[in-house]
Design an enzyme around this catalytic site. Sequence first.
Site, PDB file in Angstrom:
ATOM      1  N   SER A 134       3.852  -3.463  -5.102  1.00 39.23           N
ATOM      2  CA  SER A 134       5.263  -4.320  -4.730  1.00 39.23           C
ATOM      3  C   SER A 134       4.754  -4.850  -3.468  1.00 39.23           C
ATOM      4  O   SER A 134       3.725  -5.469  -3.110  1.00 39.23           O
ATOM      5  CB  SER A 134       6.372  -3.381  -4.832  1.00 39.23           C
ATOM      6  OG  SER A 134       7.505  -4.319  -4.500  1.00 39.23           O
ATOM      7  N   TYR A 148       9.160 -15.206  -3.801  1.00 38.34           N
ATOM      8  CA  TYR A 148       8.015 -14.147  -3.877  1.00 38.34           C
ATOM      9  C   TYR A 148       8.970 -12.727  -3.660  1.00 38.34           C
ATOM     10  O   TYR A 148       8.597 -11.722  -4.553  1.00 38.34           O
ATOM     11  CB  TYR A 148       7.167 -14.200  -2.614  1.00 38.34           C
ATOM     12  CG  TYR A 148       6.218 -12.783  -2.502  1.00 38.34           C
ATOM     13  CD1 TYR A 148       5.262 -12.805  -3.288  1.00 38.34           C
ATOM     14  CD2 TYR A 148       6.615 -11.969  -1.353  1.00 38.34           C
ATOM     15  CE1 TYR A 148       4.314 -11.756  -3.125  1.00 38.34           C
ATOM     16  CE2 TYR A 148       5.665 -10.958  -1.356  1.00 38.34           C
ATOM     17  CZ  TYR A 148       4.550 -10.836  -2.167  1.00 38.34           C
ATOM     18  OH  TYR A 148       3.826  -9.765  -2.129  1.00 38.34           O
ATOM     19  N   LYS A 152       9.463  -9.472  -6.510  1.00 35.87           N
ATOM     20  CA  LYS A 152       8.832  -8.088  -6.062  1.00 35.87           C
ATOM     21  C   LYS A 152      10.183  -7.200  -6.205  1.00 35.87           C
ATOM     22  O   LYS A 152      10.055  -6.183  -6.459  1.00 35.87           O
ATOM     23  CB  LYS A 152       8.477  -7.987  -4.620  1.00 35.87           C
ATOM     24  CG  LYS A 152       7.017  -8.539  -4.320  1.00 35.87           C
ATOM     25  CD  LYS A 152       6.139  -7.952  -5.443  1.00 35.87           C
ATOM     26  CE  LYS A 152       4.555  -8.632  -5.093  1.00 35.87           C
ATOM     27  NZ  LYS A 152       3.631  -7.987  -6.067  1.00 35.87           N
TER      28      LYS A 152
END
Length: 272
Positions: A134, A148, A152
């Site tokens: 992660s 992004y 995650k």
Amino acid sequence: MKKTIFITGASRGLGKIWTEAFLKRGDNVAAAVRNTDSLKELSAQFPENLLVIPLDVTNKNEAFEAAAKVKSHFGVIDVLINNAGYGHLGAIEELQEQEIRQQFETNVFGLIWLTQAVIPIMREQQFGHIIQISSVLGVIAFPTLGIYSASKFAVEGLTESLSAEVAGFGIKVTLVEPNGYETDFGASSAVYSKPLAQYDAVRTALQEGNKQEDYGVPEATSEAVLKLIDSENPPLRLLLGKAGVQWVKYAYSERMKTWEEWQTVSEAAHGK
């Protein structure tokens, strides 16, 4: 004890550094990459221990075939490291539909396909360790890195559920959350949306807030990852880097303050 480790995104950056560290200590490694030429030197150096597999993680069929190939070749999969992924930078307004979809196809769907592919293998073995790479940005979010972070954050949620689902099969699960490292994450491996001038000030402020000391030395992560895969009782979450630890501590203290300030409103909304 010698382990068989299946790692994606092994062609560069942290993935390649870890692959080399595993091989040097005698582990078997199945390294999934888009371009097999990137591991030619390691293949020549460790012909018995390294299996290089061409793989597009966004292709579900390829993911399942790759897992089967690793099991057939080495007879076991002790550890899966879902490391393949990239960063997309752009303010939310700047993002194009295809950019959003591709970020999730790689960082989320690719991870899901590999996870689904190895669970039956590990369940049959009655042991295994799934490690999802992660990011500290899966716990907190910065401007212009929203998509992004969204990918995650998704990895964090599904992995926390996964850990409870597979614990009874002897499968351990860990989220590794690195802060920034001196790799090509923000350079050749990153994708940028077409910028809008309205967000130039936001980008400038983010860049000015960057400190060189916040970026760790990539090679320093190897020992931590080796300790993690050797642990009998690995944690669900492992932060990598000094900066990430401080950012998360601050972020959660601020969240708790807000939740406590609004606690009476929250409780009244319960209705009984």
